[in-house]
Design a protein around this motif. Structure first.
Motif, PDB file in Angstrom:
ATOM      1  N   PHE A 135      12.167 -54.289 -33.602  1.00 14.19           N
ATOM      2  CA  PHE A 135      11.201 -53.864 -34.660  1.00 14.19           C
ATOM      3  C   PHE A 135      11.668 -52.767 -35.108  1.00 14.19           C
ATOM      4  O   PHE A 135      12.151 -51.678 -34.740  1.00 14.19           O
ATOM      5  N   LEU A 136      11.422 -52.672 -36.490  1.00 15.03           N
ATOM      6  CA  LEU A 136      11.672 -51.497 -37.531  1.00 15.03           C
ATOM      7  C   LEU A 136      10.256 -50.631 -37.350  1.00 15.03           C
ATOM      8  O   LEU A 136       9.419 -51.045 -37.560  1.00 15.03           O
ATOM      9  N   ILE A 137      10.458 -49.318 -37.586  1.00 12.22           N
ATOM     10  CA  ILE A 137       9.622 -48.383 -37.523  1.00 12.22           C
ATOM     11  C   ILE A 137       9.406 -47.827 -38.925  1.00 12.22           C
ATOM     12  O   ILE A 137      10.480 -47.447 -39.340  1.00 12.22           O
ATOM     13  N   LYS A 138       8.456 -47.959 -39.736  1.00  8.41           N
ATOM     14  CA  LYS A 138       8.290 -47.428 -41.033  1.00  8.41           C
ATOM     15  C   LYS A 138       6.970 -46.434 -41.029  1.00  8.41           C
ATOM     16  O   LYS A 138       6.128 -46.731 -40.260  1.00  8.41           O
ATOM     17  N   ASP A 139       7.214 -45.687 -42.006  1.00  8.95           N
ATOM     18  CA  ASP A 139       6.003 -44.822 -42.285  1.00  8.95           C
ATOM     19  C   ASP A 139       5.181 -45.441 -43.273  1.00  8.95           C
ATOM     20  O   ASP A 139       5.482 -46.581 -43.799  1.00  8.95           O
ATOM     21  N   LYS A 140       3.955 -44.756 -43.638  1.00  9.99           N
ATOM     22  CA  LYS A 140       3.093 -45.822 -44.743  1.00  9.99           C
ATOM     23  C   LYS A 140       3.747 -45.509 -46.124  1.00  9.99           C
ATOM     24  O   LYS A 140       3.165 -46.254 -46.985  1.00  9.99           O
ATOM     25  N   HIS A 141       4.498 -44.724 -46.358  1.00  7.98           N
ATOM     26  CA  HIS A 141       5.603 -44.728 -47.630  1.00  7.98           C
ATOM     27  C   HIS A 141       6.435 -45.782 -47.629  1.00  7.98           C
ATOM     28  O   HIS A 141       7.457 -45.521 -48.805  1.00  7.98           O
ATOM     29  N   ASP A 142       6.670 -46.384 -46.669  1.00  4.07           N
ATOM     30  CA  ASP A 142       7.715 -47.466 -46.529  1.00  4.07           C
ATOM     31  C   ASP A 142       9.176 -46.928 -46.004  1.00  4.07           C
ATOM     32  O   ASP A 142      10.193 -47.517 -46.339  1.00  4.07           O
ATOM     33  N   TYR A 195       3.415 -57.422 -35.962  1.00  5.42           N
ATOM     34  CA  TYR A 195       3.367 -56.530 -36.993  1.00  5.42           C
ATOM     35  C   TYR A 195       2.229 -55.597 -36.372  1.00  5.42           C
ATOM     36  O   TYR A 195       1.157 -55.995 -35.742  1.00  5.42           O
ATOM     37  N   LEU A 196       2.315 -54.258 -36.343  1.00  4.73           N
ATOM     38  CA  LEU A 196       1.457 -53.531 -35.869  1.00  4.73           C
ATOM     39  C   LEU A 196       1.332 -52.180 -36.740  1.00  4.73           C
ATOM     40  O   LEU A 196       2.259 -51.709 -37.238  1.00  4.73           O
ATOM     41  N   SER A 197       0.294 -51.714 -36.984  1.00  5.03           N
ATOM     42  CA  SER A 197      -0.154 -50.650 -37.864  1.00  5.03           C
ATOM     43  C   SER A 197      -0.770 -49.659 -37.335  1.00  5.03           C
ATOM     44  O   SER A 197      -1.862 -49.941 -36.405  1.00  5.03           O
ATOM     45  N   THR A 198      -0.471 -48.183 -37.130  1.00 10.36           N
ATOM     46  CA  THR A 198      -1.166 -47.159 -36.781  1.00 10.36           C
ATOM     47  C   THR A 198      -1.613 -46.039 -37.962  1.00 10.36           C
ATOM     48  O   THR A 198      -1.212 -46.589 -38.946  1.00 10.36           O
ATOM     49  N   GLN A 199      -2.014 -45.062 -37.626  1.00 12.31           N
ATOM     50  CA  GLN A 199      -2.469 -44.038 -38.676  1.00 12.31           C
ATOM     51  C   GLN A 199      -1.311 -43.827 -39.334  1.00 12.31           C
ATOM     52  O   GLN A 199      -1.606 -43.963 -40.581  1.00 12.31           O
ATOM     53  N   ARG A 200      -0.401 -43.620 -39.085  1.00 10.42           N
ATOM     54  CA  ARG A 200       0.862 -43.132 -39.922  1.00 10.42           C
ATOM     55  C   ARG A 200       2.319 -44.170 -39.727  1.00 10.42           C
ATOM     56  O   ARG A 200       3.128 -43.751 -40.734  1.00 10.42           O
ATOM     57  N   LEU A 231       4.281 -45.690 -29.410  1.00 13.30           N
ATOM     58  CA  LEU A 231       4.376 -46.406 -28.163  1.00 13.30           C
ATOM     59  C   LEU A 231       2.901 -46.602 -27.531  1.00 13.30           C
ATOM     60  O   LEU A 231       2.692 -47.955 -26.690  1.00 13.30           O
ATOM     61  N   ILE A 232       1.969 -45.966 -27.846  1.00 11.30           N
ATOM     62  CA  ILE A 232       0.575 -45.996 -27.108  1.00 11.30           C
ATOM     63  C   ILE A 232       0.189 -47.288 -27.948  1.00 11.30           C
ATOM     64  O   ILE A 232      -0.501 -48.310 -27.250  1.00 11.30           O
ATOM     65  N   ALA A 233       0.184 -47.256 -29.345  1.00 11.97           N
ATOM     66  CA  ALA A 233      -0.282 -48.635 -29.843  1.00 11.97           C
ATOM     67  C   ALA A 233       0.570 -50.058 -29.365  1.00 11.97           C
ATOM     68  O   ALA A 233      -0.081 -51.001 -29.287  1.00 11.97           O
ATOM     69  N   PHE A 234       1.683 -49.774 -29.560  1.00  7.04           N
ATOM     70  CA  PHE A 234       2.819 -50.836 -29.101  1.00  7.04           C
ATOM     71  C   PHE A 234       2.197 -51.454 -27.700  1.00  7.04           C
ATOM     72  O   PHE A 234       2.183 -52.678 -27.622  1.00  7.04           O
ATOM     73  N   ILE A 235       2.327 -50.698 -26.659  1.00  2.00           N
ATOM     74  CA  ILE A 235       1.776 -50.966 -25.338  1.00  2.00           C
ATOM     75  C   ILE A 235       0.549 -51.702 -25.279  1.00  2.00           C
ATOM     76  O   ILE A 235       0.228 -52.650 -24.466  1.00  2.00           O
ATOM     77  N   LYS A 236      -0.485 -51.049 -26.015  1.00  2.13           N
ATOM     78  CA  LYS A 236      -1.849 -51.769 -25.875  1.00  2.13           C
ATOM     79  C   LYS A 236      -1.882 -53.168 -26.466  1.00  2.13           C
ATOM     80  O   LYS A 236      -2.412 -53.902 -25.743  1.00  2.13           O
ATOM     81  N   ARG A 237      -1.098 -53.198 -27.796  1.00  2.00           N
ATOM     82  CA  ARG A 237      -0.910 -54.593 -28.269  1.00  2.00           C
ATOM     83  C   ARG A 237      -0.139 -55.453 -27.479  1.00  2.00           C
ATOM     84  O   ARG A 237      -0.680 -56.428 -27.278  1.00  2.00           O
ATOM     85  N   ASN A 240       4.013 -48.201 -39.368  1.00  2.00           N
ATOM     86  CA  ASN A 240       4.010 -49.590 -39.277  1.00  2.00           C
ATOM     87  C   ASN A 240       5.114 -50.011 -38.624  1.00  2.00           C
ATOM     88  O   ASN A 240       6.211 -49.380 -38.506  1.00  2.00           O
ATOM     89  N   LEU A 241       5.152 -50.999 -37.682  1.00  2.00           N
ATOM     90  CA  LEU A 241       6.189 -51.583 -36.759  1.00  2.00           C
ATOM     91  C   LEU A 241       6.123 -52.967 -37.148  1.00  2.00           C
ATOM     92  O   LEU A 241       5.139 -53.637 -37.006  1.00  2.00           O
ATOM     93  N   ILE A 242       7.445 -53.399 -37.589  1.00  2.00           N
ATOM     94  CA  ILE A 242       7.640 -54.821 -37.860  1.00  2.00           C
ATOM     95  C   ILE A 242       8.735 -55.212 -37.156  1.00  2.00           C
ATOM     96  O   ILE A 242       9.785 -54.796 -37.122  1.00  2.00           O
TER      97      ILE A 242
END
Length: 151
Positions: free
Chosen positions: A69-76, A4-9, A112-118, A11-13
């Motif tokens: 992985f599902l990409i969602k925004d902060k509003h789901d 599970y990964l969260s960025t500013q805008r 992708l920046i956050a995903f690769i770093k994680r 969520n990757l689940i």
């Protein structure tokens, strides 16, 4: 372990269980994400996914051949997907897609920046390979920006 990964805008689940694949909101969203424009250069099984039966079949196929992985925004809202191949333990192939209305807003770059770093921190991958259609200039530029090497 599901990621599970969260960025500013965003969520990757990771969709790691069958239960997650039968969510009504997800099933309803997928035909609006997998439009002909979005899937134009993708394999045939990405095309024509337009009802609940086809969506469930597509999700099963995607999970059988990759970590999904599902990409969602902060509003789901469901924006798209990231796929990481199961094939080789050390070399992984990554793919991603976003619904057309989310193109050009920096979501792919942010994600992708956050995903690769994680992934570098928790996975034992030797290399990550990203493929892109020659005509997809935006994705090509993004992968180059992220350090992928053209071949």
């Amino acid at each position: 372990m599901a990621l599970y990964l969260s960025t500013q805008r965003l969520n990757l689940i990771e969709l790691s269980s069958e239960k997650e694949l039968v969510d009504d909101a997800l099933i309803a969203a997928i035909p609006f994400i997998l439009t002909e424009t979005v899937v134009a250069s993708l394999p045939p099984y990405f095309h024509g996914v337009s009802n609940a039966v086809e969506v469930k079949s597509w999700l099963s196929k995607m999970r059988s051949e990759s970590r999904l992985f599902l990409i969602k925004d902060k509003h789901d809202a469901c924006l798209g997907f990231v796929f990481v191949s199961h094939t080789d333990k050390a070399e992984k192939h990554i793919g991603y897609l976003l619904g057309q209305e989310y193109w050009g807003k920096g979501f792919a770059s942010e994600l992708l920046i956050a995903f690769i770093k994680r992934a570098e921190q928790i996975e034992s991958w030797r290399s990550l390979v990203g493929g892109v259609e020659k005509g997809n200039v935006a994705s090509s530029k993004l992968l180059l920006k992220l350090g992928f090497i053209p071949q």
